[in-house]
Design a protein around this motif. Structure first.
Motif, mmCIF file in Angstrom:
data_model
loop_
_atom_site.group_PDB
_atom_site.id
_atom_site.type_symbol
_atom_site.label_atom_id
_atom_site.label_comp_id
_atom_site.label_asym_id
_atom_site.label_seq_id
_atom_site.Cartn_x
_atom_site.Cartn_y
_atom_site.Cartn_z
ATOM 1 N N THR A 1 3.473 -34.170 -29.373
ATOM 2 C CA THR A 1 4.932 -34.254 -29.371
ATOM 3 C C THR A 1 5.474 -33.368 -30.486
ATOM 4 O O THR A 1 4.763 -33.043 -31.427
ATOM 5 C CB THR A 1 5.426 -35.699 -29.581
ATOM 6 O OG1 THR A 1 6.862 -35.696 -29.535
ATOM 7 C CG2 THR A 1 4.995 -36.279 -30.911
ATOM 8 N N SER B 1 6.779 -41.211 -26.745
ATOM 9 C CA SER B 1 6.283 -40.818 -25.408
ATOM 10 C C SER B 1 6.541 -41.932 -24.392
ATOM 11 O O SER B 1 6.857 -41.655 -23.233
ATOM 12 C CB SER B 1 4.807 -40.430 -25.462
ATOM 13 O OG SER B 1 4.023 -41.498 -25.922
ATOM 14 N N GLY B 2 6.435 -43.190 -24.827
ATOM 15 C CA GLY B 2 6.754 -44.302 -23.925
ATOM 16 C C GLY B 2 8.244 -44.355 -23.612
ATOM 17 O O GLY B 2 8.650 -44.696 -22.503
ATOM 18 N N THR C 1 0.611 -42.498 -24.180
ATOM 19 C CA THR C 1 1.854 -42.823 -23.485
ATOM 20 C C THR C 1 1.760 -44.207 -22.856
ATOM 21 O O THR C 1 2.711 -44.989 -22.888
ATOM 22 C CB THR C 1 2.161 -41.751 -22.430
ATOM 23 O OG1 THR C 1 2.110 -40.472 -23.066
ATOM 24 C CG2 THR C 1 3.525 -41.957 -21.807
ATOM 25 N N LEU D 1 8.822 -41.706 -21.047
ATOM 26 C CA LEU D 1 8.316 -42.148 -19.742
ATOM 27 C C LEU D 1 9.305 -43.137 -19.118
ATOM 28 O O LEU D 1 9.625 -43.043 -17.926
ATOM 29 C CB LEU D 1 6.932 -42.793 -19.892
ATOM 30 C CG LEU D 1 6.353 -43.398 -18.613
ATOM 31 C CD1 LEU D 1 6.163 -42.327 -17.530
ATOM 32 C CD2 LEU D 1 5.023 -44.102 -18.890
ATOM 33 N N SER E 1 2.265 -46.610 -25.799
ATOM 34 C CA SER E 1 3.654 -46.700 -26.246
ATOM 35 C C SER E 1 4.475 -47.494 -25.239
ATOM 36 O O SER E 1 5.287 -48.342 -25.615
ATOM 37 C CB SER E 1 4.273 -45.315 -26.389
ATOM 38 O OG SER E 1 3.501 -44.505 -27.201
ATOM 39 N N GLY F 1 -0.692 -38.593 -17.464
ATOM 40 C CA GLY F 1 -0.451 -38.494 -18.897
ATOM 41 C C GLY F 1 -1.561 -39.147 -19.692
ATOM 42 O O GLY F 1 -2.532 -39.658 -19.143
ATOM 43 N N GLY G 1 3.840 -33.332 -24.304
ATOM 44 C CA GLY G 1 2.470 -33.747 -24.029
ATOM 45 C C GLY G 1 1.531 -32.583 -23.824
ATOM 46 O O GLY G 1 0.376 -32.782 -23.447
#
Ligand SMILES: *[C@@H]1O[C@H](CO)[C@@H](O)[C@H](O)[C@H]1NC(C)=O
Ligand SMILES: *[C@@H]1O[C@H](CO)[C@@H](O)[C@H](O)[C@H]1NC(C)=O
Ligand SMILES: *[C@@H]1O[C@H](CO)[C@@H](O)[C@H](O)[C@H]1NC(C)=O
Ligand SMILES: *[C@@H]1O[C@H](CO)[C@@H](O)[C@H](O)[C@H]1NC(C)=O
Ligand SMILES: *[C@@H]1O[C@H](CO)[C@@H](O)[C@H](O)[C@H]1NC(C)=O
Ligand SMILES: *[C@@H]1O[C@H](CO)[C@@H](O)[C@H](O)[C@H]1NC(C)=O
Ligand SMILES: *[C@@H]1O[C@H](CO)[C@@H](O)[C@H](O)[C@H]1NC(C)=O
Ligand SMILES: *[C@@H]1O[C@H](CO)[C@@H](O)[C@H](O)[C@H]1NC(C)=O
Ligand SMILES: *[C@@H]1O[C@H](CO)[C@@H](O)[C@H](O)[C@H]1NC(C)=O
Ligand SMILES: *[C@@H]1O[C@H](CO)[C@@H](O)[C@H](O)[C@H]1NC(C)=O
Length: 477
Positions: free
Chosen positions: A152, A256-257, A293, A260, A296, A289, A139
C-alpha cells in the motif's frame, strides 16, 4: 398446540428455503500454492494452479449451474458485463484469477465463425473463453513483499501498522520466542541470516518452512520440525500478521480491508441498481488478493468474534463470498431493498462439493444473514470507496491526492519516499527493514516538526465530505 406451531414454522422455513433466489455474489479469493516470498520473484505453482482451477469449478457449480445459481447469469458462454474480475498487479494473484476463471467458464468447444469472404475460422484452444482480469491500483507486488504494508502507499496505515513493532504484545513475544527461533536457524540459514531468524520475521520464516514442507523432499535439520514446532511457527506467524493487519483500537492499519469493503459495497449496489433497471449486468464480482486484506476485512467486520480461527492466516486458495439473495416472490419484478439480504461465507483452502463454504455472522452478531440495509450500513462504517476518502484517511496530500488537499495535512513528510520498497534487498527481510526505516524516518520527521514548529502531535480528524465516486480503488498507481 406447540407441536403444530413448530410444524408450521418448519414448513414455512422449508418453503422459504425453496423460494430463495440468489441475485448476485462477490467473492474475495486468495491465490493458490506459490513459491516462498523470500525467494522472489514468487510464482504460482502447478499445485496452486490446480487449486484455483478447482475452486473455479466449485463456484461454477454453485453460482452458474447449481441450486444457488445467480438469477439470469449466463451458464456456459460468458457475458462479460455480468462479471467483474480484479486482481492487483502481481503475477501470483493475476495468474490465480485466470486459473479460477478457466474453471468457472470452461472452453465452450469448437466454435466456427463464417467470414464475409466465405472462409471459416475456428476458435483456438477448444473455444477457450477470454475473460479480462482488471488490475486494482493497490496491492501491487503483494506476493513478493515480505512486509504486508509494502503493498500500500497509504501513509497513515503504515504508521499504524508499524506501531505493532512497539506494542507490548510484540515485544513480549519477541523476547519469549528467542530460543524457539534460535532452534530453527539450521533449517533456514540457507536463506536467512541467523540474526534475522526471530519473531520479527515470523511470517517469512514460517512461509519458507511451509513451502518447503509442501515441496522439498529434504529439508536441512528437519528433525527440528516436529508437529508442535510447525504448529508454533504457524501460530506465531498468525499473531504477527494479525497484529500488523488489524487493531481494534487503532483501525487505520486495515486500509486494504476498508478498500475491499468499498469495492464490495459499490459492486453489490450496482448489482441492485442494474437489477432494478431490468438490465442483465453486474451480477458476479470476483477479486483476488492477499491474506493481509482478508485479515483487515475480518477484523473490521468482527468475524474474529464469530470464530477466533479468523485470526489465523487463511490457507492458499481460500475464499470468502458475499451472497445477495431474496426470499420474495419475483413475479412482481425486482424485490425492494427491504426484501434483500446478504450472507457471508468462508472456506479455508480450496472449496469443493465435498467441502463447501460455511456461513458466519457479520459484525459480531449472531444472524446468518443481514438485511441489505444493515449490511450496507455496517460496511459503510469503515468502507473507503473514493479517492478523496482514501486521501483523507491516509493523510496523503501529494500526487493523486493533491487535488483533495486542504490547508492542513496529516502527513508531516510529504516529500520523503525512501521507505526501502523499491530496493532489492536479497532476503525477505526487505519488508520489515522497510518497516523500520519508515518508522525511523517518521519518528525523525515528527521530532523535526516538534523542534521546528512546536508540539502539534494532534492527529487532525478529517472532516471530508463524501465526494463523488472516483476510481474503483483509492489510488491511481
Ligand atoms: C519464478 O519464475 C522465474 C521465471 O519465470 C524464475 O526466475 C524464479 O526463480 C522463480 N522463482 C522461484 C522461487 O522459483
Ligand atoms: C493496539 O492499539 C493500542 C492503542 O493504540 C495499543 O495500545 C496496543 O498495543 C495495540 N496492539 C497491538 C497488538 O498493536
Ligand atoms: C525475556 O524473557 C525472559 C524469559 O524468557 C525473562 O526472564 C525476561 O525477563 C524477559 N525480558 C523482558 C525485557 O521482558
Ligand atoms: C547452517 O547451520 C548449520 C548448523 O549450525 C551449519 O552446519 C551450516 O553450515 C549453516 N549453513 C549456512 C549456509 O550458514
Ligand atoms: C527448499 O528448496 C528450495 C529450492 O531447492 C530452496 O531454495 C529452499 O531453501 C529449500 N527450503 C528449505 C527450508 O530447505
Ligand atoms: C504429525 O502430523 C502429521 C500430519 O498431520 C501426522 O500424519 C503425523 O502422524 C503427526 N506426527 C506425530 C508424531 O504426531
Ligand atoms: C447505490 O447506488 C445508488 C444509485 O446509484 C446511490 O444513490 C447510492 O448512494 C449508492 N449507495 C452506495 C452505498 O454506494
Ligand atoms: C484456516 O486454516 C488455518 C490453518 O491451516 C488456520 O490457522 C486458520 O485459523 C483457519 N481459518 C479459519 C477461518 O478457519
Ligand atoms: C459438484 O456438484 C454439482 C451438482 O451439485 C455437479 O454438477 C458437479 O459436477 C460437481 N463437481 C464436481 C467437481 O464433482
Ligand atoms: C502517500 O504518502 C506517502 C508518504 O509521503 C508516499 O510514499 C505515497 O506514495 C503517497 N501515496 C500516494 C498515492 O500519493
Amino acid at each position: 398446540m406447540h407441536f403444530t406451531t413448530a410444524l408450521s414454522v418448519l414448513s414455512m422455513l422449508a418453503s422459504v428455503e425453496a423460494a430463495e433466489t440468489v441475485l448476485g455474489a462477490y467473492i474475495f479469493h486468495r491465490h493458490g500454492d506459490r513459491t516462498p516470498k523470500s525467494l522472489a520473484p514468487t510464482n504460482l505453482t502447478t499445485l496452486g494452479y490446480e487449486q484455483v482451477y478447482a475452486s473455479g469449478q466449485y463456484y461454477r457449480s454453485r453460482y452458474l449451474t447449481g441450486s444457488s445459481k445467480i438469477r439470469g447469469i449466463n451458464k456456459d458462454t460468458v457475458k462479460l458485463s455480468q462479471l467483474s474480475v480484479t486482481a492487483p498487479v502481481d503475477n501470483v494473484l493475476q495468474n490465480s484469477a485466470m486459473g479460477f476463471l478457466q474453471g468457472l467458464y470452461p472452453p465452450v468447444g469448437q466454435t466456427i465463425q463464417a467470414l464475409a469472404n466465405g472462409n471459416e475460422v475456428q476458435a483456438p484452444m477448444d473455444g477457450y473463453q477470454l475473460i479480462p482480469v482488471n488490475t486494482l491500483a493497490t496491492g501491487a507486488g503483494s506476493e513478493d513483499a515480505g512486509w504486508l504494508q509494502d503493498a500500500t502507499t497509504c501513509y497513515n496505515a503504515k504508521i499504524s501498522s508499524n506501531s505493532y513493532f512497539t506494542s507490548t504484545e510484540y515485544t513480549n513475544l519477541l523476547n519469549s520466542t528467542k530460543d524457539f527461533y534460535a532452534a530453527l536457524v539450521p533449517v533456514v540459514n540457507g536463506t536467512f541470516n541467523e540474526k534475522d531468524v526471530t519473531y520479527k520475521n515470523a511470517y517469512i520464516v514460517y512461509d519458507l518452512i511451509n513451502v518447503a514442507e509442501i515441496h522439498n523432499t529434504s529439508i536441512p535439520s528437519s528433525d527440528v520440525l516436529t508437529n508442535s514446532t510447525l504448529f508454533q511457527t504457524r501460530t506465531l506467524a498468525d499473531a504477527h500478521e494479525w497484529g500488523l493487519a488489524y487493531n481494534e483500537t487503532d483501525q487505520m492499519r486495515s486500509i486494504s480491508g476498508m478498500q475491499l469493503a468499498g469495492e464490495i459495497l459499490k459492486y453489490m449496489n450496482s448489482t441492485i441498481t442494474s437489477g432494478k433497471a431490468g438490465l442483465s449486468s453486474n451480477k458476479f464480482g470476483i477479486q483476488f488478493g492477499a491474506y493481509a486484506t482478508f485479515f483487515s476485512f475480518f477484523g473490521l467486520a468482527s468475524l474474529q468474534k464469530a470464530n477466533p480461527d479468523f485470526m489465523g492466516v487463511p490457507d492458499y486458495a481460500s475464499s470468502m463470498a458475499l451472497e445477495l439473495f431474496t426470499n420474495a416472490d419475483l413475479s412482481g419484478g425486482y424485490p425492494s431493498n427491504d426484501d434483500l439480504q446478504v450472507r457471508f461465507l468462508f472456506h479455508n483452502g480450496t472449496a469443493s462439493n465435498s467441502s463447501e463454504p460455511v456461513v458466519y455472522p457479520l459484525f459480531g452478531g449472531s444472524a446468518n444473514s443481514v438485511s441489505w440495509t444493515d449490511f450496507s450500513n455496517g460496511l459503510s462504517q469503515f468502507a473507503v470507496s473514493t479517492t478523496e476518502a482514501w486521501c483523507h484517511k491516509c493523510g496523503n496530500s501529494t500526487g493523486t491526492c493533491a487535488a483533495y488537499a486542504t490547508g492542513g495535512n496529516d502527513n508531516p513528510s510529504t516529500t520523503q519516499n525512501s521507505n526501502g520498497g523499491g530496493h532489492h534487498m536479497s532476503a525477505a527481510i526487505g519488508g520489515v527493514i522497510g518497516a523500520f526505516v519508515t518508522l525511523a524516518v517518521v519518528l525523525g520527521s515528527l521530532l523535526a516538526i516538534m523542534l521546528l514548529g512546536g508540539f502539534r502531535l494532534v492527529s487532525k480528524k478529517t472532516l471530508a465530505g463524501r465526494g463523488s465516486p472516483v476510481s474503483e480503488t483509492g489510488v491511481k498507481a
